[in-house]
Design a protein around this motif. Structure first.
Motif, mmCIF file in Angstrom:
data_model
loop_
_atom_site.group_PDB
_atom_site.id
_atom_site.type_symbol
_atom_site.label_atom_id
_atom_site.label_comp_id
_atom_site.label_asym_id
_atom_site.label_seq_id
_atom_site.Cartn_x
_atom_site.Cartn_y
_atom_site.Cartn_z
ATOM 1 N N GLN A 1 -15.686 23.159 42.221
ATOM 2 C CA GLN A 1 -15.322 23.846 40.984
ATOM 3 C C GLN A 1 -15.603 25.336 41.024
ATOM 4 O OE1 GLN A 1 -16.839 22.367 37.289
ATOM 5 N NE2 GLN A 1 -15.581 20.521 37.295
ATOM 6 N N SER A 2 -16.505 25.730 41.907
ATOM 7 C CA SER A 2 -16.892 27.153 41.966
ATOM 8 C C SER A 2 -15.718 28.054 42.289
ATOM 9 C CB SER A 2 -17.992 27.348 43.012
ATOM 10 O OG SER A 2 -19.177 26.693 42.633
ATOM 11 N N TYR A 3 -14.707 27.501 42.926
ATOM 12 C CA TYR A 3 -13.556 28.297 43.329
ATOM 13 C C TYR A 3 -12.380 28.192 42.351
ATOM 14 C CZ TYR A 3 -16.185 28.348 47.681
ATOM 15 O OH TYR A 3 -17.167 28.495 48.624
ATOM 16 N N TRP A 4 -12.651 27.624 41.184
ATOM 17 C CA TRP A 4 -11.592 27.400 40.216
ATOM 18 C C TRP A 4 -12.007 27.870 38.834
ATOM 19 C CZ3 TRP A 4 -6.896 24.902 41.437
ATOM 20 C CH2 TRP A 4 -6.831 24.420 42.745
ATOM 21 N N THR A 5 -11.034 28.360 38.086
ATOM 22 C CA THR A 5 -11.204 28.614 36.664
ATOM 23 C C THR A 5 -11.127 27.276 35.945
ATOM 24 O OG1 THR A 5 -10.278 30.841 36.743
ATOM 25 C CG2 THR A 5 -10.077 29.656 34.650
ATOM 26 N N ILE A 6 -12.041 27.042 35.022
ATOM 27 C CA ILE A 6 -12.083 25.778 34.276
ATOM 28 C C ILE A 6 -11.905 26.064 32.791
ATOM 29 C CG2 ILE A 6 -13.437 23.738 33.688
ATOM 30 C CD1 ILE A 6 -12.610 23.832 36.623
ATOM 31 N N GLY A 7 -11.039 25.323 32.182
ATOM 32 C CA GLY A 7 -10.786 25.494 30.754
ATOM 33 C C GLY A 7 -11.056 24.220 29.971
ATOM 34 N N TRP A 8 -11.467 24.391 28.720
ATOM 35 C CA TRP A 8 -11.625 23.293 27.778
ATOM 36 C C TRP A 8 -10.516 23.426 26.730
ATOM 37 C CZ3 TRP A 8 -14.531 19.032 27.923
ATOM 38 C CH2 TRP A 8 -15.660 19.013 28.746
ATOM 39 N N PHE A 9 -9.903 22.300 26.423
ATOM 40 C CA PHE A 9 -8.838 22.239 25.448
ATOM 41 C C PHE A 9 -9.086 21.046 24.530
ATOM 42 C CE2 PHE A 9 -6.243 25.314 27.712
ATOM 43 C CZ PHE A 9 -6.771 25.229 29.003
ATOM 44 N N ARG A 10 -8.462 21.039 23.369
ATOM 45 C CA ARG A 10 -8.640 19.913 22.460
ATOM 46 C C ARG A 10 -7.332 19.623 21.746
ATOM 47 N NH1 ARG A 10 -12.640 22.929 18.065
ATOM 48 N NH2 ARG A 10 -11.013 24.205 17.042
ATOM 49 N N GLN A 11 -7.229 18.394 21.313
ATOM 50 C CA GLN A 11 -6.060 17.973 20.556
ATOM 51 C C GLN A 11 -6.499 17.072 19.415
ATOM 52 O OE1 GLN A 11 -2.879 16.154 22.820
ATOM 53 N NE2 GLN A 11 -1.387 16.780 21.287
ATOM 54 N N ALA A 12 -6.186 17.488 18.212
ATOM 55 C CA ALA A 12 -6.470 16.689 17.024
ATOM 56 C C ALA A 12 -5.258 15.810 16.718
ATOM 57 C CB ALA A 12 -6.783 17.597 15.850
ATOM 58 N N PRO A 13 -5.474 14.707 16.022
ATOM 59 C CA PRO A 13 -4.346 13.827 15.694
ATOM 60 C C PRO A 13 -3.244 14.582 14.955
ATOM 61 C CG PRO A 13 -6.416 12.753 15.194
ATOM 62 C CD PRO A 13 -6.755 14.164 15.548
ATOM 63 N N GLY A 14 -2.023 14.416 15.436
ATOM 64 C CA GLY A 14 -0.889 15.041 14.788
ATOM 65 C C GLY A 14 -0.747 16.523 15.024
ATOM 66 N N LYS A 15 -1.597 17.078 15.882
ATOM 67 C CA LYS A 15 -1.532 18.518 16.144
ATOM 68 C C LYS A 15 -1.312 18.776 17.625
ATOM 69 C CE LYS A 15 -4.445 19.995 12.288
ATOM 70 N NZ LYS A 15 -5.616 20.820 11.887
#
Length: 125
Positions: free
Chosen positions: A29-43
Motif C-alpha cells: 500500500q505504501s506505493y499507492w494512493t488510498i481513498g475512502w468512499f461511502r454510499q448511503a441508501p438511495g444516494k
C-alpha cells in the motif's frame, strides 16, 4: 491476488467514534494512493478522504473536516479512517480503493480501483 478489505463498521450513537481499517494484501500500500468512499441508501457514492502515496497529500470532504482523520500503518499495510463526533448523515457503506498516481482526484473516485467489499457504518440513537 490484490485485495482491499474494510473492517470496523458498526452501529453507534450520534457523537460516537469508530475507526475503520483498510487492509491491503497482494501489494504494498505504501506505493499507492488510498481513498475512502461511502454510499448511503438511495444516494450516489461520495468521496470521504484520501491519502497520497507519500502521505504528503491528505484530502477530506468538507463535511468531515475536523472530525475524520486518515492515516497509514505501513508495517501493517493498512490505512485507517478515524471518525469522531459521528452524525446520522455519516451513515453508509464505507469502501476503500487504490490509485497508483499520487493524487486524490478531488475525491471523485476517478482512477481508483480494486474496491473492497465495504463495511457498514450506522449512526443512530
Amino acid at each position: 491476488q490484490v485485495q482491499l478489505v474494510e473492517s470496523g463498521g458498526d452501529l453507534v450513537q450520534p457523537g460516537g467514534s469508530l475507526r475503520l481499517s483498510c487492509a491491503g494484501s497482494g501489494f504494498n500500500q505504501s506505493y499507492w494512493t488510498i481513498g475512502w468512499f461511502r454510499q448511503a441508501p438511495g444516494k450516489e457514492r461520495e468521496g470521504v478522504s484520501c491519502v497520497g502515496k507519500s502521505d504528503g497529500t491528505k484530502e477530506y470532504r468538507e463535511s468531515v473536516k475536523g472530525r475524520f482523520t486518515i492515516s497509514r500503518d505501513r508495517p501493517k499495510n493498512t490505512v485507517y479512517l478515524q471518525m469522531n463526533s459521528l452524525k446520522p448523515e455519516d451513515t453508509g457503506v464505507y469502501y476503500c480503493a487504490r490509485r497508483f498516481e499520487d493524487i486524490c482526484a478531488g475525491l471523485t473516485g476517478a482512477g481508483f480501483g480494486s474496491w473492497g467489499q465495504g463495511t457498514q457504518v450506522t449512526i443512530s440513537s
